[in-house]
Write an enzyme that holds these catalytic residues in place. Structure first.
Site, PDB file in Angstrom:
ATOM      1  N   GLU A 762       1.034  -1.339   0.406  1.00 56.28           N
ATOM      2  CA  GLU A 762       0.220   0.140   0.329  1.00 56.28           C
ATOM      3  C   GLU A 762       1.242   1.200   0.001  1.00 56.28           C
ATOM      4  O   GLU A 762       1.723   1.649   0.905  1.00 56.28           O
ATOM      5  CB  GLU A 762      -1.129   0.418   1.523  1.00 56.28           C
ATOM      6  CG  GLU A 762      -2.076   0.847   1.089  1.00 56.28           C
ATOM      7  CD  GLU A 762      -2.266   2.235   1.502  1.00 56.28           C
ATOM      8  OE1 GLU A 762      -1.480   3.311   0.949  1.00 56.28           O
ATOM      9  OE2 GLU A 762      -1.794   2.012   3.158  1.00 56.28           O
ATOM     10  N   CYS A 796      -1.251   8.641   3.669  1.00 57.06           N
ATOM     11  CA  CYS A 796      -1.276   7.791   2.620  1.00 57.06           C
ATOM     12  C   CYS A 796      -2.628   8.805   1.691  1.00 57.06           C
ATOM     13  O   CYS A 796      -2.603   9.283   0.452  1.00 57.06           O
ATOM     14  CB  CYS A 796      -1.278   6.615   2.539  1.00 57.06           C
ATOM     15  SG  CYS A 796       0.202   5.755   3.009  1.00 57.06           S
TER      16      CYS A 796
END
Length: 1003
Positions: A762, A796
């Protein structure tokens, strides 16, 4: 010196059953009193139902709108959304799309108008006319049909906007206070009381707050000059909203609010006192109640207000603390020897309060979950207020005939109180009340403002009164028998243990029975926040340096994990799950310790640290629940008789977990617990910046029951990570971090001989948000500021690139910049801080370099001021083209691009060209636009009309694709399977002489 009561304090979310048990004994009156209440309420209900829409001059009211367009119908819902947004859309293209989208959702063409009220008829006709024009290919019959067909889109737009304005004009007393005063003048000897409410959202910027202050001050002056000579309470009033007077009206900014807002409120109160007006401080959400009362108490204490009986406030009966607020206000009034006016309302933001409590993981709800409990509490509060006359002047705001009748009975006489109704509502009820009780006073609460602001207000009133359980909706429904409307709240509740709504779980039980919701606190509850701050201060975490491992130690950890794999993988799934659940319990019981670590080592604000602690606990519980289902037993597969087929999942071997510094507890534990639950042994390498948090988390997992042979911690920089990922004996890697490092790991794995092992990665993204002209600017500003600047932009999922439709761009950008200006940047241990430091000097240098480049290449809209140290202030730059942003900028820097409505496809292409696909925000009220964007883009997490950070485990599984990662999504139902191998076992059950089960079967 007066004996001033201490600051208000009461349990934030007490148990419903306990509250009901306290209210029940006094809920029934003597039989003759109950009979009088029934007669009065019946007469009022009959007046509502007998009102003739056809009477001359009757425009109709909210009741008529609800009868015509019930919120349970597609037409009602479409009308609500159309009303909320249409008049703020400046451009024709977007307006046409919006109208077509909403009118297409309901059957306005064939809608048979039930009401004869002019307002409803005209609105229904205009909407039906518009719907007919936009039907593609339709050939309507008759002269009107042919005329309509020739009208074309501009006429459609005009007709629909006119329908919205027509509604708005009836529910607003005037667009300016002068118009409202003129319209509210008594006719033919009428005796009218008004309280004026200046419409608008809460302030987001200092400029907003000043504009609202000036509007209030001007309105007070205008109202005062026209107020006449009657004494209070027979004088007009004005309502002020504290959140409109300060851009950060929130509990964590208390010191600033008290210093800046109290003088403003006092100034307005003095102006109202000069004209002897009724000056009411409006109610806010539950988390702002204590702060509101602090502001009110400080203002009321000023001696310049002595001798004035017009100061007041609104109290919400749906809040469980309403009775305690009344007691507190009475103590204040007595301490200062003042008379106060108290407006008792039921409350308008119930759905918001329920959602907030669920999101925050509170122990309970600050509001009642059953309407009957609110009604019961309202009457109890009314009884208390009436008993406090004349120190308190009660103002009962209600459109409920039973409530009105109950208050009349409790009052005993007609003096020392008044009723209130909303302008455009309750007209028939109060007309009848005035005939039957001409000495009873009632005041009309009248909104004043532009139609654009008014229609959002109207939508809230429709939502508030349009639910099936609402008295207003039921009273307008002839199918509901009158005796049903006379049923007392206590009889609807039946027993105290039925006081809580059976279908609304407590916040902690939101995900039951599968798992428990993580526990949070409400920062707006002073006692809870002070306890938390004291606990965090006392935690004193161990900050001794954590030595880096050597490559040899990394290799030894893998060898040890490989040796421990067999025993752990054979451990029952239920045992593994129980260890994870115990870890969640330990995390919450030692929350202060981890919060202190997150603040000192991770640079987190308290709010961010608490959110991360909760996410870590959610990961533990969610993966435990998922693991029980996936690994608890083999799944039987279909097949022919005489054999059994079963599919089982089992661990792969040694998993390497490499986690980032931006979520050093939640992502670290999420990776590790997922791998462990799947039966793998784990070597965990945290970010080099946050090894202490990882060390404490591993110790907690050992204590929870994870064997030391199954979990190994290896600390160090990227070289240690490289040594781990290159090792021949690993069976998989789970990684969260930069795209560059993920690529390197991928190449390393591809270059190795031996088994092909999975990489679960990720990474980040150039995350975008699209805001069109139908979006509410205040909501966009809130969500952009949160998404771009919370956690100093070090998420993120954080917003990097905002696309704003050019027709509304100036206003939106100005509001976003103004809201960013109000953020406090500084020490994360200060609860008032909104933006803390970036992680280290290297990160600051990268961001400072980008800011310097943008200042020469882009238009600067806002640059905050950062204190000394590793701080980077929020910045907002406008780009000529999205292509100027070529990489993820991991910090509090927002880039803005304007777009024309007809070029939305180019916007989507520019998002696609980045190659990333992690998060996307959409702000639009046009469902077709939203659906088209969702269908068009390959993005992992899309958020519509909300912020785009803070994905909740098991609710918004998180992860992207393309340059943003491999999937599957963390915190989702497909995640654990990627950590496992599958094994199919087929057994010939007929091998030992035949198929006994088949032979034994009966015909």
């Amino acid at each position: 010196m007066p004996n001033i009561p201490p600051p208000f304090s009461a349990p934030y979310a007490p148990d419903d059953a306990d509250t009901a048990a306290r209210l029940f004994p006094s809920s029934h009156l003597a039989p003759p009193q109950e009979a009088r209440i029934d007669r009065t309420a019946t007469r009022l209900i009959e007046a509502i139902r007998k009102r003739d829409d056809r009477l001359a001059g009757n425009l109709g009211g909210v009741e008529d709108m609800l009868r015509e367009f019930a919120l349970s119908t597609k037409e009602g819902l479409a009308l609500m959304v159309l009303a909320e947004a249409l008049l703020r859309v400046p451009d024709a293209r977007t307006a046409d799309q919006f109208i077509e989208d909403k009118l297409g959702e309901g059957d306005f063409i064939h809608h048979e108008t039930k009401s004869t009220a002019f307002l409803v008829n005209a609105s229904a006709w205009a909407l039906g006319l518009s719907a007919r024009v936009i039907q593609p290919g339709e050939t309507p019959d008759g002269t009107i049909g042919r005329l309509v067909k020739r009208l074309g889109a501009p006429a459609v737009r005009t007709a629909t906007r006119q329908a919205m304005r027509l509604m708005g004009n009836h529910f607003v007393l005037g667009e300016t206070i002068e118009q409202a005063l003129d319209r509210g003048k008594p006719r033919s000897g009428q005796k009218l009381r008004y309280s004026f409410d200046m419409l608008g959202e809460g302030a987001r910027t200092a400029a907003d707050a000043k504009r609202y202050f000036d509007a209030y001050a001007s309105a007070i002056e205008t109202i005062g000059r026209a107020a006449g000579n009657h004494p209070l309470p027979d004088r007009p009033g004005i309502s002020v909203k504290l959140s409109a007077l300060h851009p950060r009206f929130e509990a964590i900014s208390r010191d600033r609010v008290m210093a800046e807002l109290v003088p403003q409120l006092l100034d307005l109160a003095r102006r109202a006192r000069a004209y002897d007006l009724n000056f009411t401080v409006d109610a806010e959400e539950a988390d702002r109640l204590e702060l509101s009362l602090d502001v009110i108490a400080a203002t009321l204490a000023d001696p310049s207000l002595a001798g004035w009986d017009g100061f007041g406030l609104a109290i919400q009966a749906y809040q469980k603390r309403a009775g305690a607020v009344i007691d507190y206000i009475h103590e204040l009034a007595r301490a200062h020897d003042r008379k106060l006016m108290v407006r008792l309302v039921k409350g308008a933001y119930w759905d918001t309060e329920i959602k907030r409590a669920q999101e925050r993981g509170l122990d309970g709800y600050p509001v009642f979950t059953r309407k009957a409990m609110t009604d019961l509490n309202y009457v109890a509060c009314a009884s208390t207020l009436l008993a406090l006359r004349p120190r308190i002047f009660p103002q009962f705001a209600t459109h409920n005939a039973l409530t009105v009748a109950s208050v009349l009975e409790l009052a005993g006489d007609s003096s020392g109180f008044e009723f209130q109704r909303l302008h455009g509502m309750g007209e028939a009820l109060y007309e009848q009340l005035a005939k039957d009780h001409p000495d009873i006073a009632y005041r009309t609460y009248a909104p004043v403002g532009s139609h654009r602001d008014l229609l959002a207000y109207l939508v809230r009133r429709l939502l508030e009164n349009g639910a099936n359980s609402s008295f207003v909706a039921q009273a307008a429904d002839y199918r509901v028998p009158v005796p049903a409307l006379l049923k007392r709240p206590v009889d609807l509740i039946v027993r105290p243990d039925h006081a809580h709504h059976a279908r609304i779980p407590l916040p902690g039980d939101l995900f039951a029975p599968e798992r428990h919701n993580s526990r949070g606190i409400e920062f707006g509850e002073r006692a809870a926040l002070e306890r938390l701050l004291a606990d965090v201060k006392a935690a004193a975490p161990d900050l001794k340096p954590v030595p880096d491992a050597t490559p040899e130690q990394a290799g030894a950890a893998i060898a040890a994990a490989r040796a421990g794999f067999a025993g752990w993988s054979r451990t029952q799934a239920a045992t593994r799950a129980a260890a994870l659940e115990q870890a969640a319990h330990l995390l919450e019981s030692r929350g202060a310790h981890f919060l202190a670590l997150l603040q000192t080592e991770g640079g987190k604000t308290l709010d961010d640290a608490l959110s991360e602690l909760r996410e870590a606990a959610d990961f533990c519980r969610y993966y435990a629940a998922q693991g029980r289902k996936l690994f608890g037993h083999a799944a039987a597969m279909p097949g022919p008789t005489g054999e059994s087929n079963a599919l089982a999942m089992r661990g792969r071997g040694v998993f390497v977990a490499i986690s980032p510094w931006n979520f050093p507890l939640a992502i670290f534990l999420g990776q590790v617990t997922a791998a462990l639950m799947a039966g793998n042994s784990v070597v965990a390498k945290p970010a080099e910046q946050t090894p202490r948090i990882a060390r404490e988390a591993v110790a907690l997992l050992y204590e929870a029951g994870i064997p030391t042979s199954a979990l190994h911690l290896v600390t160090g920089d990227g070289r240690i990570g490289a040594a781990l990922t290159a090792h021949a004996d690993i069976a998989g890697i789970v990684f969260t971090g930069s795209t560059e490092v993920a690529r390197h790991i991928n190449r390393t794995l591809a270059a190795k001989d031996g088994p092909i092992v999975p990489l679960i990665a990720e990474t980040g993204g150039i995350n975008a948000m699209i805001a069109d002209a139908t979006a509410l600017p205040e909501q966009v500003a809130d969500d952009v500021v949160t998404s771009a600047f919370r956690s100093a932009g070090q998420r993120c999922s954080a917003l990097r690139l905002l696309f704003v439709q050019e027709d509304v761009a100036d206003r939106m950008i100005e509001m976003i910049a103004g809201a960013a200006r109000e953020l406090k940047i500084g020490d994360p241990s200060d609860v008032a801080t909104h933006v803390g430091p970036v992680i280290d000097a290297e990160a600051k240098q990268r961001l400072d370099t980008h800011v310097a480049r943008m200042k020469s290449e882009a238009r600067l809209h806002f640059a905050g001021i950062a204190p000394e140290g590793c701080f980077v202030a929020p910045h907002i730059f406008e780009l000529r083209d999205a292509g100027q942003l070529t990489e993820e900028v991991f910090g509090p820097i927002l880039h803005v691009v304007r777009y024309r409505a007809e070029t939305l496809e180019r916007v989507l292409q520019s998002i696609e060209r980045t190659g990333y696909g992690l998060t996307l925000g959409i702000h639009s009220r046009i469902d077709d636009t939203v659906e088209a964007i969702i269908d068009r883009v390959q993005v992992g997490n899309i958020y519509v009309n909300r912020n785009m950070i803070g994905a909740v485990v098991g609710v918004q599984p998180f992860g992207g694709n393309g340059l943003s990662g491999t999937g599957p999504k963390a915190g989702g139902p497909h995640y654990l399977a990627r950590f496992a191998t599958e094994q199919t076992v087929t057994i010939n059950t007929a091998a030992a002489g035949g198929n006994a089960a088949l032979l034994a079967g009966e015909e």
